[in-house]
Design an enzyme around this catalytic site. Sequence first.
Site, PDB file in Angstrom:
ATOM      1  N   LYS A 277      28.443  38.347  47.470  1.00 34.85           N
ATOM      2  CA  LYS A 277      29.130  37.096  47.855  1.00 34.85           C
ATOM      3  C   LYS A 277      29.912  37.279  49.162  1.00 34.85           C
ATOM      4  CE  LYS A 277      31.559  36.892  44.043  1.00 34.85           C
ATOM      5  NZ  LYS A 277      31.108  38.155  43.419  1.00 34.85           N
TER       6      LYS A 277
ATOM      7  N   ARG B  65      38.072  50.188  46.895  1.00 37.68           N
ATOM      8  CA  ARG B  65      38.856  49.312  46.023  1.00 37.68           C
ATOM      9  C   ARG B  65      39.115  50.013  44.694  1.00 37.68           C
ATOM     10  NH1 ARG B  65      36.075  43.411  46.066  1.00 37.68           N
ATOM     11  NH2 ARG B  65      36.812  43.572  43.936  1.00 37.68           N
TER      12      ARG B  65
ATOM     13  N   ARG C  13      36.523  30.938  38.619  1.00 39.11           N
ATOM     14  CA  ARG C  13      35.988  31.990  37.744  1.00 39.11           C
ATOM     15  C   ARG C  13      36.067  31.605  36.282  1.00 39.11           C
ATOM     16  NH1 ARG C  13      36.949  36.478  41.705  1.00 39.11           N
ATOM     17  NH2 ARG C  13      36.009  38.340  40.853  1.00 39.11           N
TER      18      ARG C  13
ATOM     19  N   ARG D  32      34.764  44.560  34.730  1.00 39.14           N
ATOM     20  CA  ARG D  32      34.689  43.311  35.501  1.00 39.14           C
ATOM     21  C   ARG D  32      33.391  42.567  35.204  1.00 39.14           C
ATOM     22  NH1 ARG D  32      34.945  45.648  41.043  1.00 39.14           N
ATOM     23  NH2 ARG D  32      34.787  43.540  41.827  1.00 39.14           N
TER      24      ARG D  32
HETATM   25  P1  ADP Z   1      30.715  40.700  46.064  1.00 35.31           P
HETATM   26  O1  ADP Z   1      31.618  40.025  47.084  1.00 35.31           O
HETATM   27  O2  ADP Z   1      29.783  39.745  45.382  1.00 35.31           O
HETATM   28  O3  ADP Z   1      31.472  41.556  45.082  1.00 35.31           O
HETATM   29  P2  ADP Z   1      29.864  42.346  48.347  1.00 35.31           P
HETATM   30  O4  ADP Z   1      29.404  41.379  49.370  1.00 35.31           O
HETATM   31  O5  ADP Z   1      31.185  43.011  48.555  1.00 35.31           O
HETATM   32  O6  ADP Z   1      29.761  41.693  46.863  1.00 35.31           O
HETATM   33  O7  ADP Z   1      28.713  43.450  48.209  1.00 35.31           O
HETATM   34  C1  ADP Z   1      28.850  44.532  47.276  1.00 35.31           C
HETATM   35  C2  ADP Z   1      28.243  45.796  47.897  1.00 35.31           C
HETATM   36  O8  ADP Z   1      26.847  45.616  48.033  1.00 35.31           O
HETATM   37  C3  ADP Z   1      28.784  46.111  49.296  1.00 35.31           C
HETATM   38  O9  ADP Z   1      28.886  47.519  49.417  1.00 35.31           O
HETATM   39  C4  ADP Z   1      27.705  45.555  50.238  1.00 35.31           C
HETATM   40  O10 ADP Z   1      27.632  46.289  51.459  1.00 35.31           O
HETATM   41  C5  ADP Z   1      26.437  45.740  49.404  1.00 35.31           C
HETATM   42  N1  ADP Z   1      25.440  44.700  49.625  1.00 35.31           N
HETATM   43  C6  ADP Z   1      25.648  43.365  49.791  1.00 35.31           C
HETATM   44  N2  ADP Z   1      24.480  42.711  49.943  1.00 35.31           N
HETATM   45  C7  ADP Z   1      23.511  43.650  49.867  1.00 35.31           C
HETATM   46  C8  ADP Z   1      22.076  43.626  49.928  1.00 35.31           C
HETATM   47  N3  ADP Z   1      21.398  42.484  50.103  1.00 35.31           N
HETATM   48  N4  ADP Z   1      21.417  44.798  49.782  1.00 35.31           N
HETATM   49  C9  ADP Z   1      22.094  45.951  49.594  1.00 35.31           C
HETATM   50  N5  ADP Z   1      23.425  46.055  49.519  1.00 35.31           N
HETATM   51  C10 ADP Z   1      24.140  44.917  49.644  1.00 35.31           C
HETATM   52  P1  AMP Z   2      37.012  39.903  43.861  1.00 30.13           P
HETATM   53  O1  AMP Z   2      37.450  40.481  45.169  1.00 30.13           O
HETATM   54  O2  AMP Z   2      36.519  38.500  43.951  1.00 30.13           O
HETATM   55  O3  AMP Z   2      36.061  40.817  43.125  1.00 30.13           O
HETATM   56  O4  AMP Z   2      38.342  39.816  42.961  1.00 30.13           O
HETATM   57  C1  AMP Z   2      39.091  40.962  42.620  1.00 30.13           C
HETATM   58  C2  AMP Z   2      39.979  40.670  41.421  1.00 30.13           C
HETATM   59  O5  AMP Z   2      40.968  39.663  41.762  1.00 30.13           O
HETATM   60  C3  AMP Z   2      39.304  40.123  40.172  1.00 30.13           C
HETATM   61  O6  AMP Z   2      38.707  41.149  39.384  1.00 30.13           O
HETATM   62  C4  AMP Z   2      40.485  39.438  39.459  1.00 30.13           C
HETATM   63  O7  AMP Z   2      41.352  40.385  38.854  1.00 30.13           O
HETATM   64  C5  AMP Z   2      41.249  38.832  40.634  1.00 30.13           C
HETATM   65  N1  AMP Z   2      40.761  37.465  40.938  1.00 30.13           N
HETATM   66  C6  AMP Z   2      40.115  37.074  42.067  1.00 30.13           C
HETATM   67  N2  AMP Z   2      39.798  35.767  42.000  1.00 30.13           N
HETATM   68  C7  AMP Z   2      40.232  35.334  40.798  1.00 30.13           C
HETATM   69  C8  AMP Z   2      40.160  34.077  40.134  1.00 30.13           C
HETATM   70  N3  AMP Z   2      39.571  33.015  40.691  1.00 30.13           N
HETATM   71  N4  AMP Z   2      40.719  33.988  38.893  1.00 30.13           N
HETATM   72  C9  AMP Z   2      41.319  35.037  38.323  1.00 30.13           C
HETATM   73  N5  AMP Z   2      41.406  36.245  38.880  1.00 30.13           N
HETATM   74  C10 AMP Z   2      40.871  36.409  40.111  1.00 30.13           C
END
Ligand code: ADP
Ligand code: AMP
Length: 215
Positions: free
Chosen positions: A13, A152, A87, A163
Amino acid sequence: MRLVFLGPPGAGKGTQAKILCGRYGIPQISTGDILRESKAQGKLAPELVTLMESGGLLPDDALIALIDGRTKQDDCRRGFLLDGFPRTIPQAEALDAMLERRGEPLDGVIAPEVPLTLLIERATLRRTDKRTGQIYHLSYKPPPPDAILEVRPDDQEEVVRKRLATYAESTAQLLPFYERTTRLVKVDGVGSVDEVTERIEKAWQARKEQAAHNA
Ligand code: ADP
Ligand code: AMP
């Protein structure tokens, strides 16, 4: 253009949101980033930090108020992309209500789909550059040598699994919620970052054409 990115942790995302927001000139509103920033500034209550870092969800009311305020800011006049909100069903209902009150309903919800094993691999090997916020992956998108990398706390495997369970319990219910109101656009999230971006843009275009045809 008012969009939501809906998907489990590791679905891509944040990665896709940054690309599309850059292309369309709208802000990416990541609740996770906003909460991590509050934490870094010492402004997030300790019990909320613990909840966040153990993979739970923060209270709906706090997140709804945060999004209500953020989406009223000037940079959201041409739209926004929500990444990580809503969420839960109460968050989704509150979002619809607040946008309807403003006469600016949500245009669509993009849901990248990625199998569980890949989600775990993507999240546990994710690294972020502290200065730029750029997202990297140790295998799929290796960081440059000068990046200042952060891991993270909630990307440790145990917490990632928690999660994912939280997602399955609370957030996955939003898929049928948005499907019922025909706003859901599912996209295969497996493939290179560029391939996924192209799929999202094609699917979004097709949806807009369909909506125009039905109008
Ligand atoms: P989210 O925001 O949904 O948690 P991220 O965009 O942070 O996901 O992506 C999670 C991990 O996967 C990151 O390390 C990112 O670089 C990697 N990633 C994202 N899209 C792809 C893809 N299409 N192929 C491989 N790795 C990806
Ligand atoms: P993310 O970066 O989107 O993976 O969010 C990291 C963490 O922030 C989540 O695991 C939750 O603990 C908190 N968080 C983010 N967005 C929300 C939401 N919309 N509602 C509740 N908790 C959230």
